[in-house]
Design a protein around this motif. Structure first.
Motif, PDB file in Angstrom:
ATOM      1  N   GLN A 246      39.588  39.751  59.437  1.00 47.05           N
ATOM      2  CA  GLN A 246      39.941  38.499  59.265  1.00 47.05           C
ATOM      3  C   GLN A 246      39.958  38.808  57.621  1.00 47.05           C
ATOM      4  O   GLN A 246      39.202  39.373  57.178  1.00 47.05           O
ATOM      5  CB  GLN A 246      37.955  37.712  59.809  1.00 47.05           C
ATOM      6  N   GLU A 247      39.803  37.545  57.065  1.00 45.32           N
ATOM      7  CA  GLU A 247      39.770  36.932  56.135  1.00 45.32           C
ATOM      8  C   GLU A 247      38.485  36.207  55.751  1.00 45.32           C
ATOM      9  O   GLU A 247      38.608  35.343  56.112  1.00 45.32           O
ATOM     10  CB  GLU A 247      41.312  36.109  55.770  1.00 45.32           C
ATOM     11  N   ARG A 248      38.098  36.995  54.637  1.00 43.15           N
ATOM     12  CA  ARG A 248      36.576  35.792  53.928  1.00 43.15           C
ATOM     13  C   ARG A 248      37.006  36.002  52.148  1.00 43.15           C
ATOM     14  O   ARG A 248      37.474  36.723  51.877  1.00 43.15           O
ATOM     15  CB  ARG A 248      35.317  36.402  54.201  1.00 43.15           C
ATOM     16  N   VAL A 249      36.380  34.492  51.235  1.00 38.35           N
ATOM     17  CA  VAL A 249      36.555  34.494  50.028  1.00 38.35           C
ATOM     18  C   VAL A 249      35.204  34.695  50.250  1.00 38.35           C
ATOM     19  O   VAL A 249      34.446  33.718  50.857  1.00 38.35           O
ATOM     20  CB  VAL A 249      37.304  33.202  49.914  1.00 38.35           C
ATOM     21  N   TYR A 250      34.636  35.561  49.315  1.00 36.31           N
ATOM     22  CA  TYR A 250      33.339  36.135  48.414  1.00 36.31           C
ATOM     23  C   TYR A 250      33.242  35.695  47.296  1.00 36.31           C
ATOM     24  O   TYR A 250      34.235  36.194  47.025  1.00 36.31           O
ATOM     25  CB  TYR A 250      32.955  36.548  49.214  1.00 36.31           C
ATOM     26  N   ARG A 251      32.419  35.594  46.311  1.00 31.40           N
ATOM     27  CA  ARG A 251      31.658  35.713  45.119  1.00 31.40           C
ATOM     28  C   ARG A 251      31.674  37.039  45.195  1.00 31.40           C
ATOM     29  O   ARG A 251      31.109  37.397  45.986  1.00 31.40           O
ATOM     30  CB  ARG A 251      30.910  34.520  44.711  1.00 31.40           C
ATOM     31  N   PHE A 252      31.647  37.832  44.174  1.00 26.66           N
ATOM     32  CA  PHE A 252      31.257  39.133  43.860  1.00 26.66           C
ATOM     33  C   PHE A 252      30.916  39.250  42.368  1.00 26.66           C
ATOM     34  O   PHE A 252      31.573  38.556  41.298  1.00 26.66           O
ATOM     35  CB  PHE A 252      32.545  39.602  43.925  1.00 26.66           C
ATOM     36  N   ARG A 253      29.703  39.828  42.164  1.00 19.84           N
ATOM     37  CA  ARG A 253      29.051  39.691  40.904  1.00 19.84           C
ATOM     38  C   ARG A 253      28.785  40.927  40.266  1.00 19.84           C
ATOM     39  O   ARG A 253      27.661  41.599  40.926  1.00 19.84           O
ATOM     40  CB  ARG A 253      27.689  38.981  40.839  1.00 19.84           C
ATOM     41  N   CYS A 254      29.001  41.360  39.290  1.00 15.53           N
ATOM     42  CA  CYS A 254      28.968  42.865  38.539  1.00 15.53           C
ATOM     43  C   CYS A 254      28.046  43.023  37.612  1.00 15.53           C
ATOM     44  O   CYS A 254      26.826  42.126  37.090  1.00 15.53           O
ATOM     45  CB  CYS A 254      30.331  43.665  37.937  1.00 15.53           C
ATOM     46  N   VAL A 255      27.098  43.924  37.724  1.00 18.45           N
ATOM     47  CA  VAL A 255      25.748  43.918  36.900  1.00 18.45           C
ATOM     48  C   VAL A 255      26.317  44.055  35.664  1.00 18.45           C
ATOM     49  O   VAL A 255      25.265  43.415  34.808  1.00 18.45           O
ATOM     50  CB  VAL A 255      24.782  44.991  37.451  1.00 18.45           C
ATOM     51  N   GLU A 256      26.934  44.789  35.388  1.00 17.27           N
ATOM     52  CA  GLU A 256      27.597  43.705  33.745  1.00 17.27           C
ATOM     53  C   GLU A 256      27.756  43.051  33.512  1.00 17.27           C
ATOM     54  O   GLU A 256      28.627  42.664  32.463  1.00 17.27           O
ATOM     55  CB  GLU A 256      28.983  45.186  33.923  1.00 17.27           C
ATOM     56  N   ARG A 257      27.622  41.863  34.563  1.00 13.24           N
ATOM     57  CA  ARG A 257      27.980  40.728  34.425  1.00 13.24           C
ATOM     58  C   ARG A 257      29.556  40.253  34.562  1.00 13.24           C
ATOM     59  O   ARG A 257      29.513  38.982  34.536  1.00 13.24           O
ATOM     60  CB  ARG A 257      27.807  39.720  32.821  1.00 13.24           C
ATOM     61  N   TRP A 258      30.466  40.539  34.924  1.00 12.56           N
ATOM     62  CA  TRP A 258      31.588  40.318  34.664  1.00 12.56           C
ATOM     63  C   TRP A 258      31.917  40.086  36.399  1.00 12.56           C
ATOM     64  O   TRP A 258      30.676  40.259  37.242  1.00 12.56           O
ATOM     65  CB  TRP A 258      32.581  41.258  34.758  1.00 12.56           C
TER      66      TRP A 258
END
Ligand code: MTE
Length: 307
Positions: free
Chosen positions: A124-136
Protein backbone atom coordinates in the motif's frame (compact mmCIF):
# COMPACT_ATOMS: atom_id res chain seq x y z
CA UNK A 1 -21.34 -2.51 8.59
CA UNK A 2 -17.70 -1.45 8.49
CA UNK A 3 -17.33 2.17 9.57
CA UNK A 4 -14.00 3.69 8.63
CA UNK A 5 -12.50 5.58 11.54
CA UNK A 6 -10.90 8.87 10.61
CA UNK A 7 -7.41 9.39 12.04
CA UNK A 8 -5.59 12.67 12.59
CA UNK A 9 -2.89 11.97 10.03
CA UNK A 10 -5.44 12.21 7.23
CA UNK A 11 -5.87 15.17 4.95
CA UNK A 12 -8.07 15.66 1.96
CA UNK A 13 -6.32 14.75 -1.27
CA UNK A 14 -6.77 18.33 -2.53
CA UNK A 15 -4.34 19.64 0.11
CA UNK A 16 -1.40 17.67 -1.29
CA UNK A 17 -0.46 20.18 -3.92
CA UNK A 18 2.62 19.85 -6.12
CA UNK A 19 2.23 16.31 -7.37
CA UNK A 20 -1.55 16.53 -7.72
CA UNK A 21 -1.30 15.59 -11.35
CA UNK A 22 0.45 12.35 -10.43
CA UNK A 23 -2.25 11.35 -7.93
CA UNK A 24 -5.16 12.42 -10.12
CA UNK A 25 -3.98 10.45 -13.10
CA UNK A 26 -3.58 7.35 -10.95
CA UNK A 27 -7.01 7.75 -9.38
CA UNK A 28 -8.71 8.14 -12.75
CA UNK A 29 -6.91 5.04 -14.05
CA UNK A 30 -7.74 3.10 -10.90
CA UNK A 31 -11.42 3.99 -10.93
CA UNK A 32 -11.60 3.09 -14.62
CA UNK A 33 -10.07 -0.29 -13.71
CA UNK A 34 -7.18 0.28 -16.08
CA UNK A 35 -4.36 -0.26 -13.59
CA UNK A 36 -5.78 -3.67 -12.69
CA UNK A 37 -6.36 -4.64 -16.31
CA UNK A 38 -3.37 -6.98 -16.47
CA UNK A 39 -4.84 -9.27 -13.78
CA UNK A 40 -7.83 -9.83 -16.05
CA UNK A 41 -5.68 -11.55 -18.64
CA UNK A 42 -3.96 -13.88 -16.16
CA UNK A 43 -0.79 -11.82 -15.68
CA UNK A 44 0.48 -11.32 -12.14
CA UNK A 45 -0.71 -7.93 -10.91
CA UNK A 46 2.18 -5.43 -10.91
CA UNK A 47 3.34 -4.41 -7.43
CA UNK A 48 3.59 -0.72 -8.36
CA UNK A 49 1.85 1.61 -8.08
CA UNK A 50 0.19 0.17 -4.98
CA UNK A 51 -3.21 1.17 -3.67
CA UNK A 52 -3.06 4.46 -1.84
CA UNK A 53 -4.02 4.22 1.84
CA UNK A 54 -6.02 7.42 2.40
CA UNK A 55 -5.66 7.10 6.16
CA UNK A 56 -2.01 8.05 6.03
CA UNK A 57 -1.28 11.42 4.63
CA UNK A 58 0.12 14.62 6.05
CA UNK A 59 -1.59 17.81 7.27
CA UNK A 60 -1.15 20.87 5.09
CA UNK A 61 2.10 19.67 3.57
CA UNK A 62 3.29 19.22 0.04
CA UNK A 63 5.07 16.24 -1.37
CA UNK A 64 8.78 16.54 -1.88
CA UNK A 65 9.59 16.16 -5.59
CA UNK A 66 10.71 12.63 -6.48
CA UNK A 67 14.03 13.88 -7.91
CA UNK A 68 14.90 15.61 -4.63
CA UNK A 69 14.02 12.65 -2.37
CA UNK A 70 16.05 10.30 -4.55
CA UNK A 71 18.90 12.73 -5.14
CA UNK A 72 19.75 13.85 -1.60
CA UNK A 73 20.51 10.82 0.54
CA UNK A 74 22.24 9.56 3.62
CA UNK A 75 23.64 6.12 2.88
CA UNK A 76 27.08 5.97 4.44
CA UNK A 77 27.90 2.56 2.95
CA UNK A 78 28.10 4.32 -0.42
CA UNK A 79 29.36 7.75 0.60
CA UNK A 80 30.08 8.76 4.21
CA UNK A 81 30.81 12.33 3.09
CA UNK A 82 28.22 13.27 0.49
CA UNK A 83 24.48 13.30 -0.17
CA UNK A 84 24.04 14.30 -3.81
CA UNK A 85 26.79 11.81 -4.72
CA UNK A 86 25.16 8.66 -3.30
CA UNK A 87 22.91 8.04 -6.31
CA UNK A 88 25.96 7.90 -8.60
CA UNK A 89 27.72 5.22 -6.51
CA UNK A 90 25.02 2.55 -6.26
CA UNK A 91 25.25 0.93 -9.72
CA UNK A 92 27.18 -2.16 -8.59
CA UNK A 93 24.85 -2.90 -5.68
CA UNK A 94 22.95 -6.13 -6.44
CA UNK A 95 19.40 -6.08 -5.04
CA UNK A 96 17.85 -9.16 -6.62
CA UNK A 97 17.53 -11.87 -5.48
CA UNK A 98 17.29 -10.61 -1.89
CA UNK A 99 17.08 -12.69 1.24
CA UNK A 100 16.39 -11.74 4.84
CA UNK A 101 17.64 -13.87 7.70
CA UNK A 102 15.10 -13.95 10.53
CA UNK A 103 16.77 -15.04 13.75
CA UNK A 104 16.32 -15.16 17.51
CA UNK A 105 13.07 -15.51 19.41
CA UNK A 106 10.62 -16.53 16.64
CA UNK A 107 8.74 -19.72 15.93
CA UNK A 108 11.02 -20.72 13.05
CA UNK A 109 14.26 -18.81 12.56
CA UNK A 110 14.99 -19.05 8.85
CA UNK A 111 16.03 -17.30 5.64
CA UNK A 112 13.18 -15.65 3.72
CA UNK A 113 13.19 -14.66 0.09
CA UNK A 114 11.87 -11.11 -0.25
CA UNK A 115 9.81 -11.98 -3.34
CA UNK A 116 8.09 -14.78 -1.39
CA UNK A 117 7.29 -12.43 1.49
CA UNK A 118 5.84 -9.89 -0.93
CA UNK A 119 3.37 -12.50 -2.19
CA UNK A 120 1.95 -12.70 1.35
CA UNK A 121 2.09 -9.03 2.32
CA UNK A 122 0.06 -6.71 0.07
CA UNK A 123 1.64 -3.35 -0.67
CA UNK A 124 0.00 0.00 0.00
CA UNK A 125 1.09 3.59 -0.38
CA UNK A 126 1.26 6.10 2.49
CA UNK A 127 2.47 9.69 2.59
CA UNK A 128 4.70 10.39 5.60
CA UNK A 129 6.78 13.27 6.84
CA UNK A 130 10.47 12.30 7.20
CA UNK A 131 12.92 14.24 9.42
CA UNK A 132 16.68 13.71 9.43
CA UNK A 133 18.59 14.47 12.63
CA UNK A 134 20.67 16.91 10.54
CA UNK A 135 17.49 19.04 10.15
CA UNK A 136 16.61 18.41 6.51
CA UNK A 137 13.13 17.04 6.02
CA UNK A 138 10.86 15.76 3.28
CA UNK A 139 7.34 14.42 2.62
CA UNK A 140 7.36 11.12 0.74
CA UNK A 141 4.78 8.65 -0.64
CA UNK A 142 6.27 5.34 0.53
CA UNK A 143 5.09 1.95 -0.72
CA UNK A 144 5.22 -0.99 1.65
CA UNK A 145 3.32 -2.72 4.39
CA UNK A 146 3.06 -2.40 8.19
CA UNK A 147 5.98 -4.03 9.98
CA UNK A 148 3.29 -5.42 12.34
CA UNK A 149 1.97 -7.62 9.49
CA UNK A 150 5.42 -9.15 8.97
CA UNK A 151 5.95 -9.64 12.71
CA UNK A 152 2.63 -11.47 12.98
CA UNK A 153 3.63 -13.72 10.09
CA UNK A 154 6.96 -14.54 11.77
CA UNK A 155 5.31 -15.44 15.09
CA UNK A 156 7.73 -14.08 17.70
CA UNK A 157 7.90 -15.70 21.12
CA UNK A 158 6.42 -13.84 24.09
CA UNK A 159 9.95 -13.27 25.39
CA UNK A 160 10.83 -11.15 22.31
CA UNK A 161 10.84 -7.51 23.46
CA UNK A 162 13.05 -5.85 20.83
CA UNK A 163 13.95 -6.17 17.16
CA UNK A 164 17.41 -5.72 15.73
CA UNK A 165 17.90 -4.91 12.02
CA UNK A 166 21.13 -5.22 10.03
CA UNK A 167 22.00 -3.76 6.60
CA UNK A 168 23.80 -5.68 3.85
CA UNK A 169 27.58 -5.59 4.14
CA UNK A 170 29.25 -5.78 0.72
CA UNK A 171 32.33 -3.60 0.55
CA UNK A 172 32.93 -4.59 -3.10
CA UNK A 173 29.54 -3.11 -4.05
CA UNK A 174 29.35 -0.36 -1.42
CA UNK A 175 32.37 1.91 -1.89
CA UNK A 176 31.79 3.99 1.25
CA UNK A 177 32.47 1.03 3.53
CA UNK A 178 36.17 1.17 2.74
CA UNK A 179 36.34 4.94 3.15
CA UNK A 180 35.22 5.23 6.77
CA UNK A 181 36.30 3.15 9.81
CA UNK A 182 32.75 2.72 11.08
CA UNK A 183 31.36 -0.32 12.92
CA UNK A 184 29.88 -1.87 9.76
CA UNK A 185 27.43 -3.27 8.93
CA UNK A 186 24.83 -0.59 9.82
CA UNK A 187 22.54 -1.84 12.57
CA UNK A 188 19.44 -0.45 14.25
CA UNK A 189 16.66 -1.50 16.59
CA UNK A 190 13.13 -0.92 17.81
CA UNK A 191 11.22 -1.87 20.92
CA UNK A 192 8.48 -4.41 20.15
CA UNK A 193 5.61 -1.92 20.70
CA UNK A 194 7.33 0.59 18.38
CA UNK A 195 7.82 -2.11 15.76
CA UNK A 196 4.17 -3.15 16.09
CA UNK A 197 2.88 0.45 15.89
CA UNK A 198 0.61 0.95 12.86
CA UNK A 199 2.80 3.82 11.58
CA UNK A 200 5.95 1.66 11.33
CA UNK A 201 6.42 0.52 7.75
CA UNK A 202 8.52 -1.96 5.85
CA UNK A 203 9.18 0.01 2.66
CA UNK A 204 9.96 -1.38 -0.79
CA UNK A 205 9.00 1.57 -2.98
CA UNK A 206 8.38 5.28 -3.25
CA UNK A 207 6.55 7.58 -5.67
CA UNK A 208 4.68 4.58 -7.07
CA UNK A 209 7.88 2.74 -8.11
CA UNK A 210 10.36 0.31 -6.53
CA UNK A 211 12.79 1.97 -4.11
CA UNK A 212 15.84 3.47 -5.78
CA UNK A 213 19.02 1.84 -4.49
CA UNK A 214 20.12 5.09 -2.84
CA UNK A 215 16.92 5.12 -0.77
CA UNK A 216 17.49 1.63 0.64
CA UNK A 217 16.42 -0.87 -2.02
CA UNK A 218 15.08 -3.39 -1.97
CA UNK A 219 13.71 -3.13 1.56
CA UNK A 220 14.00 -0.70 4.46
CA UNK A 221 12.19 0.44 7.59
CA UNK A 222 10.45 3.81 8.00
CA UNK A 223 9.48 5.11 11.48
CA UNK A 224 8.19 8.62 10.74
CA UNK A 225 8.18 9.96 14.34
CA UNK A 226 11.88 9.21 14.79
CA UNK A 227 14.97 10.81 13.30
CA UNK A 228 15.76 9.34 9.90
CA UNK A 229 18.76 7.29 11.02
CA UNK A 230 16.37 4.84 12.71
CA UNK A 231 14.95 4.09 9.22
CA UNK A 232 17.55 1.48 8.33
CA UNK A 233 18.11 0.63 4.65
CA UNK A 234 18.73 -2.54 2.62
CA UNK A 235 17.95 -4.95 5.46
CA UNK A 236 19.35 -8.51 5.46
CA UNK A 237 18.74 -9.58 9.05
CA UNK A 238 15.92 -9.18 11.57
CA UNK A 239 16.60 -10.57 15.02
CA UNK A 240 13.99 -10.89 17.77
CA UNK A 241 15.55 -10.53 21.22
CA UNK A 242 14.94 -9.82 24.90
CA UNK A 243 17.40 -6.96 25.36
CA UNK A 244 17.70 -3.53 23.77
CA UNK A 245 19.94 -3.88 20.71
CA UNK A 246 22.96 -1.65 20.23
CA UNK A 247 22.64 0.84 17.36
CA UNK A 248 25.17 2.07 14.81
CA UNK A 249 25.09 5.79 15.64
CA UNK A 250 24.95 5.19 19.39
CA UNK A 251 28.01 2.98 19.12
CA UNK A 252 29.83 5.66 17.12
CA UNK A 253 28.88 8.71 19.25
CA UNK A 254 26.83 7.68 22.28
CA UNK A 255 26.66 11.23 23.67
CA UNK A 256 24.80 12.40 20.53
CA UNK A 257 22.55 9.52 19.46
CA UNK A 258 20.34 7.50 21.78
CA UNK A 259 18.26 4.39 21.21
CA UNK A 260 14.86 6.08 20.95
CA UNK A 261 15.77 9.09 18.80
CA UNK A 262 12.22 10.44 18.77
CA UNK A 263 11.90 13.85 17.10
CA UNK A 264 11.80 16.47 19.88
CA UNK A 265 12.19 20.14 18.89
CA UNK A 266 13.01 21.21 22.44
CA UNK A 267 15.92 18.81 22.83
CA UNK A 268 18.86 20.22 20.88
CA UNK A 269 21.44 17.94 19.36
CA UNK A 270 24.68 18.64 21.30
CA UNK A 271 25.99 20.50 18.25
CA UNK A 272 22.86 22.21 16.86
CA UNK A 273 19.29 23.23 17.65
CA UNK A 274 16.44 20.96 16.56
CA UNK A 275 13.79 23.71 16.76
CA UNK A 276 13.65 24.24 12.99
CA UNK A 277 13.71 21.91 9.99
CA UNK A 278 14.49 22.59 6.34
CA UNK A 279 12.42 21.08 3.57
CA UNK A 280 14.44 19.72 0.66
CA UNK A 281 15.03 20.88 -2.03
CA UNK A 282 14.13 24.53 -1.26
CA UNK A 283 15.54 24.37 2.30
CA UNK A 284 12.48 26.37 3.38
CA UNK A 285 12.52 26.58 7.19
CA UNK A 286 9.65 25.30 9.31
CA UNK A 287 9.23 24.66 13.03
CA UNK A 288 10.09 21.07 13.92
CA UNK A 289 7.05 19.18 15.16
CA UNK A 290 6.98 17.07 18.33
CA UNK A 291 7.40 13.45 17.26
CA UNK A 292 7.59 14.89 13.73
CA UNK A 293 3.84 15.59 13.80
CA UNK A 294 2.83 12.12 15.01
CA UNK A 295 2.61 12.98 18.74
CA UNK A 296 -1.06 12.11 19.09
CA UNK A 297 -0.43 8.60 17.87
CA UNK A 298 2.89 7.67 19.46
CA UNK A 299 3.34 9.72 22.67
CA UNK A 300 1.40 7.07 24.62
CA UNK A 301 4.24 4.60 24.06
CA UNK A 302 6.66 6.78 26.02
CA UNK A 303 6.75 8.25 29.50
CA UNK A 304 8.01 11.60 28.21
CA UNK A 305 11.68 10.79 28.78
CA UNK A 306 12.52 8.66 25.77
CA UNK A 307 13.99 11.09 23.28
N1 MTE B 1 20.69 2.99 6.59
C1 MTE B 1 21.92 2.55 6.27
N2 MTE B 1 22.12 1.24 6.10
N3 MTE B 1 22.97 3.40 6.12
C2 MTE B 1 22.84 4.74 6.31
O1 MTE B 1 23.82 5.47 6.18
N4 MTE B 1 21.34 6.57 6.90
C3 MTE B 1 20.18 6.90 7.74
C4 MTE B 1 18.92 6.16 7.28
N5 MTE B 1 19.21 4.77 7.04
C5 MTE B 1 21.55 5.23 6.65
C6 MTE B 1 20.47 4.31 6.75
C7 MTE B 1 19.93 8.32 7.78
S1 MTE B 1 21.02 9.25 8.69
C8 MTE B 1 18.87 8.89 7.14
S2 MTE B 1 18.48 10.51 7.39
C9 MTE B 1 18.02 8.12 6.24
O2 MTE B 1 18.48 6.77 6.07
C10 MTE B 1 17.99 8.79 4.87
O3 MTE B 1 17.08 8.15 4.03
P1 MTE B 1 16.91 8.65 2.53
O4 MTE B 1 18.27 8.70 1.91
O5 MTE B 1 15.99 7.69 1.86
O6 MTE B 1 16.31 10.02 2.63
Amino acid sequence: MLIRKSEGWEIPEREVTPEAVYWNRRQILQSAGLLAASSLVGQPKPLYPAVKNEEFTVPAASLTPDWAASGYNNFYEFDPNGKETVKDLVDKFVISPWQIQVSGLVKEPQMYDLDDLLKKLPLQERVYRFRCVERWAMVVPWTGFPLASLIKLLEPKASAKYLRFVTASRPSEMPGMKKAPYPWPYFEGLRMDEAMHPLTMVVTGMYGKPLPKQNGAPVRIVTPWKYGYKSIKSIVNIEFRTSEPPTFWNKLISSEYGFYSNVEPKKPHPRWSQAVEQMIPTMERRPTMQYNGYEKFVAGMYNGKEF
